[in-house]
Design an enzyme around this catalytic site. Sequence first.
Site, PDB file in Angstrom:
ATOM      1  N   GLU A  17     -27.363  14.845 -57.540  1.00 14.66           N
ATOM      2  CA  GLU A  17     -26.819  13.538 -57.156  1.00 14.66           C
ATOM      3  C   GLU A  17     -25.792  13.004 -58.156  1.00 14.66           C
ATOM      4  O   GLU A  17     -25.454  11.812 -58.123  1.00 14.66           O
ATOM      5  CB  GLU A  17     -27.964  12.538 -56.978  1.00 14.66           C
ATOM      6  CG  GLU A  17     -28.842  12.910 -55.791  1.00 14.66           C
ATOM      7  CD  GLU A  17     -30.187  12.228 -55.830  1.00 14.66           C
ATOM      8  OE1 GLU A  17     -30.368  11.277 -55.064  1.00 14.66           O
ATOM      9  OE2 GLU A  17     -31.049  12.622 -56.622  1.00 14.66           O
ATOM     10  N   SER A 143     -31.977  12.538 -52.047  1.00  9.11           N
ATOM     11  CA  SER A 143     -30.793  12.688 -51.188  1.00  9.11           C
ATOM     12  C   SER A 143     -30.952  13.735 -50.094  1.00  9.11           C
ATOM     13  O   SER A 143     -29.993  14.360 -49.666  1.00  9.11           O
ATOM     14  CB  SER A 143     -29.549  13.040 -52.021  1.00  9.11           C
ATOM     15  OG  SER A 143     -29.151  11.933 -52.773  1.00  9.11           O
ATOM     16  N   TYR A 213     -23.833  10.397 -47.360  1.00 16.44           N
ATOM     17  CA  TYR A 213     -22.706  10.080 -48.246  1.00 16.44           C
ATOM     18  C   TYR A 213     -21.326  10.228 -47.621  1.00 16.44           C
ATOM     19  O   TYR A 213     -20.335   9.963 -48.279  1.00 16.44           O
ATOM     20  CB  TYR A 213     -22.807  10.916 -49.534  1.00 16.44           C
ATOM     21  CG  TYR A 213     -24.093  10.634 -50.260  1.00 16.44           C
ATOM     22  CD1 TYR A 213     -24.402   9.336 -50.680  1.00 16.44           C
ATOM     23  CD2 TYR A 213     -25.029  11.628 -50.484  1.00 16.44           C
ATOM     24  CE1 TYR A 213     -25.597   9.057 -51.309  1.00 16.44           C
ATOM     25  CE2 TYR A 213     -26.236  11.354 -51.119  1.00 16.44           C
ATOM     26  CZ  TYR A 213     -26.506  10.075 -51.526  1.00 16.44           C
ATOM     27  OH  TYR A 213     -27.684   9.797 -52.141  1.00 16.44           O
ATOM     28  N   ARG A 252     -36.209   1.057 -53.641  1.00 18.44           N
ATOM     29  CA  ARG A 252     -35.957   1.117 -52.188  1.00 18.44           C
ATOM     30  C   ARG A 252     -36.956   2.055 -51.557  1.00 18.44           C
ATOM     31  O   ARG A 252     -37.086   3.202 -51.974  1.00 18.44           O
ATOM     32  CB  ARG A 252     -34.536   1.612 -51.917  1.00 18.44           C
ATOM     33  CG  ARG A 252     -33.984   1.146 -50.578  1.00 18.44           C
ATOM     34  CD  ARG A 252     -32.739   1.929 -50.187  1.00 18.44           C
ATOM     35  NE  ARG A 252     -33.114   3.258 -49.799  1.00 18.44           N
ATOM     36  CZ  ARG A 252     -32.571   4.384 -50.294  1.00 18.44           C
ATOM     37  NH1 ARG A 252     -31.606   4.344 -51.178  1.00 18.44           N
ATOM     38  NH2 ARG A 252     -33.000   5.554 -49.884  1.00 18.44           N
ATOM     39  N   ASP A 254     -38.305   4.183 -48.359  1.00 19.97           N
ATOM     40  CA  ASP A 254     -37.853   4.828 -47.122  1.00 19.97           C
ATOM     41  C   ASP A 254     -39.028   5.015 -46.177  1.00 19.97           C
ATOM     42  O   ASP A 254     -40.115   5.436 -46.596  1.00 19.97           O
ATOM     43  CB  ASP A 254     -37.248   6.209 -47.431  1.00 19.97           C
ATOM     44  CG  ASP A 254     -35.941   6.114 -48.207  1.00 19.97           C
ATOM     45  OD1 ASP A 254     -35.339   5.036 -48.237  1.00 19.97           O
ATOM     46  OD2 ASP A 254     -35.518   7.150 -48.768  1.00 19.97           O
ATOM     47  N   GLU A 270     -41.236   7.560 -49.188  1.00 19.65           N
ATOM     48  CA  GLU A 270     -41.054   7.640 -50.642  1.00 19.65           C
ATOM     49  C   GLU A 270     -40.541   6.299 -51.158  1.00 19.65           C
ATOM     50  O   GLU A 270     -40.019   5.481 -50.400  1.00 19.65           O
ATOM     51  CB  GLU A 270     -40.050   8.735 -50.998  1.00 19.65           C
ATOM     52  CG  GLU A 270     -38.675   8.493 -50.394  1.00 19.65           C
ATOM     53  CD  GLU A 270     -37.543   9.164 -51.159  1.00 19.65           C
ATOM     54  OE1 GLU A 270     -37.773   9.684 -52.270  1.00 19.65           O
ATOM     55  OE2 GLU A 270     -36.412   9.122 -50.648  1.00 19.65           O
ATOM     56  N   ASN A 272     -37.844   4.997 -53.958  1.00 22.41           N
ATOM     57  CA  ASN A 272     -36.741   5.375 -54.848  1.00 22.41           C
ATOM     58  C   ASN A 272     -36.654   4.347 -55.968  1.00 22.41           C
ATOM     59  O   ASN A 272     -36.387   3.171 -55.711  1.00 22.41           O
ATOM     60  CB  ASN A 272     -35.425   5.385 -54.067  1.00 22.41           C
ATOM     61  CG  ASN A 272     -35.442   6.400 -52.941  1.00 22.41           C
ATOM     62  OD1 ASN A 272     -35.383   7.594 -53.177  1.00 22.41           O
ATOM     63  ND2 ASN A 272     -35.553   5.922 -51.704  1.00 22.41           N
ATOM     64  N   GLY A 276     -29.389   4.101 -54.835  1.00 24.39           N
ATOM     65  CA  GLY A 276     -27.926   4.081 -54.900  1.00 24.39           C
ATOM     66  C   GLY A 276     -27.418   2.669 -55.147  1.00 24.39           C
ATOM     67  O   GLY A 276     -27.923   1.709 -54.571  1.00 24.39           O
TER      68      GLY A 276
HETATM   69  N1  ADP Z   1     -42.494  13.457 -42.580  1.00 29.15           N
HETATM   70  C1  ADP Z   1     -41.254  13.281 -42.131  1.00 29.15           C
HETATM   71  N2  ADP Z   1     -41.029  13.082 -40.803  1.00 29.15           N
HETATM   72  C2  ADP Z   1     -39.762  12.935 -40.322  1.00 29.15           C
HETATM   73  N3  ADP Z   1     -38.658  12.983 -41.078  1.00 29.15           N
HETATM   74  C3  ADP Z   1     -38.815  13.176 -42.413  1.00 29.15           C
HETATM   75  C4  ADP Z   1     -40.118  13.320 -43.006  1.00 29.15           C
HETATM   76  N4  ADP Z   1     -39.944  13.509 -44.342  1.00 29.15           N
HETATM   77  C5  ADP Z   1     -38.609  13.469 -44.570  1.00 29.15           C
HETATM   78  N5  ADP Z   1     -37.930  13.273 -43.420  1.00 29.15           N
HETATM   79  C6  ADP Z   1     -36.474  13.170 -43.260  1.00 29.15           C
HETATM   80  O1  ADP Z   1     -35.843  13.646 -44.454  1.00 29.15           O
HETATM   81  C7  ADP Z   1     -35.165  12.571 -45.137  1.00 29.15           C
HETATM   82  C8  ADP Z   1     -35.362  12.691 -46.638  1.00 29.15           C
HETATM   83  O2  ADP Z   1     -36.745  12.605 -46.949  1.00 29.15           O
HETATM   84  P1  ADP Z   1     -37.316  11.679 -48.101  1.00 29.15           P
HETATM   85  O3  ADP Z   1     -38.797  11.876 -48.132  1.00 29.15           O
HETATM   86  O4  ADP Z   1     -36.832  10.278 -47.967  1.00 29.15           O
HETATM   87  O5  ADP Z   1     -36.713  12.381 -49.407  1.00 29.15           O
HETATM   88  P2  ADP Z   1     -35.342  12.223 -50.226  1.00 29.15           P
HETATM   89  O6  ADP Z   1     -34.577  11.061 -49.653  1.00 29.15           O
HETATM   90  O7  ADP Z   1     -35.813  11.984 -51.612  1.00 29.15           O
HETATM   91  O8  ADP Z   1     -34.660  13.541 -50.079  1.00 29.15           O
HETATM   92  C9  ADP Z   1     -35.768  11.296 -44.568  1.00 29.15           C
HETATM   93  O9  ADP Z   1     -34.864  10.235 -44.704  1.00 29.15           O
HETATM   94  C10 ADP Z   1     -36.050  11.718 -43.115  1.00 29.15           C
HETATM   95  O10 ADP Z   1     -34.872  11.688 -42.341  1.00 29.15           O
HETATM   96 MG    MG Z   2     -35.308   9.242 -49.045  1.00 31.39          MG
END
Ligand code: ADP
Ligand code: MG
Length: 311
Positions: A17, A143, A213, A252, A254, A270, A272, A276
Amino acid sequence: MSEKLHIAVLMGGWSAERPVSLMSGEGVAEALESLGHKVTRIDMDRDVAAKLAAAKPDVVFNALHGTPGEDGTVQGMLDLMGLKYTHSGLVTSVIAIDKQLTKQSLVPQGIPMPGGHIVSTASLYERDPLPRPYVLKPVNEGSSVGVAIVTAEGNYGNPISAEAKGPWQEFDELLAEPFIRGRELTTAVLGDRALLVTELKPKSGFYDFDAKYTDGLTEHVCPAEIPDEIAEACKQIALDAHRLLGCKGASRSDFRWDDDLGVEGLFLLEVNTQPGMTPLSLVPEQAKKLGMSYPELVQAIVDEALEADAG
Ligand SMILES: Nc1ncnc2c1ncn2[C@@H]1O[C@H](COP(=O)(O)OP(=O)(O)O)[C@@H](O)[C@H]1O
Ligand SMILES: [Mg+2]
């Protein structure tokens, strides 16, 4: 207005990142200068401690994303040096960067998160870790780096073929989670207040690195057009998670929301701790909708850092 300070802005580094962090850092640095502060920009490398010791700032604005700026390493260095810094401290960062440790910390406290477990990448070629559809992701990247959605029978083979190309090949271990269908939501917390809920609508269907991004690839709907009950639940969960993990400054959270299931379909993915911070990022966007300008937001994060003990 508040006193004029000398602020070191830490940015860049060597995580995936890095480019985002350089944009966050430059945005923050310009905002701080517009407020009359003296700013030293530091593109983090292995000499970062020497650079900080020479600069002698009043406070450090941490605009790093990923490892080692978001995982506790930089926080530990700053603690040792006796420097005050923005955002979360060492222990919080160690837990929040790790999606499995985050689950282990928050689920017993009643925070709804998807189930799932750690699997070795080698085991994926023997059997699926969960019924399809499921998600594979590295425990401590951000990301969307390394995230794969394993869907239909034919997707990568069943079980996954050792010959199939996929992001999991870069990692020895992965977190496997049930795929939550539906919508993508995110909520910022600043200090003791949850801001708003933004819905992210990626045009490609998956909210991956490029969708995050590349201008125009994802529509941000803020505030999200969702029932009040869901918006309130997002804000409460984001605030609870921020407090339970001991976050500081801005965080933040998610979410995925399965809109067929009402509030039962809302899952935190998660937290964060170094979200950003470019002027167009999600946290500044939510603050702006609430009448808080980007420089005001940056100043509020600095103010919270100054309140904290130097450690
Ligand atoms: N269990 C899940 N079910 C559906 N989509 C998921 C799931 N885990 C991750 N995603 C998708 O992947 C993206 C990134 O996952 P995330 O856990 O937020 O990790 P990071 O943003 O740190 O890479 C999420 O914004 C979502 O779109
Ligand atoms: Mg995320």
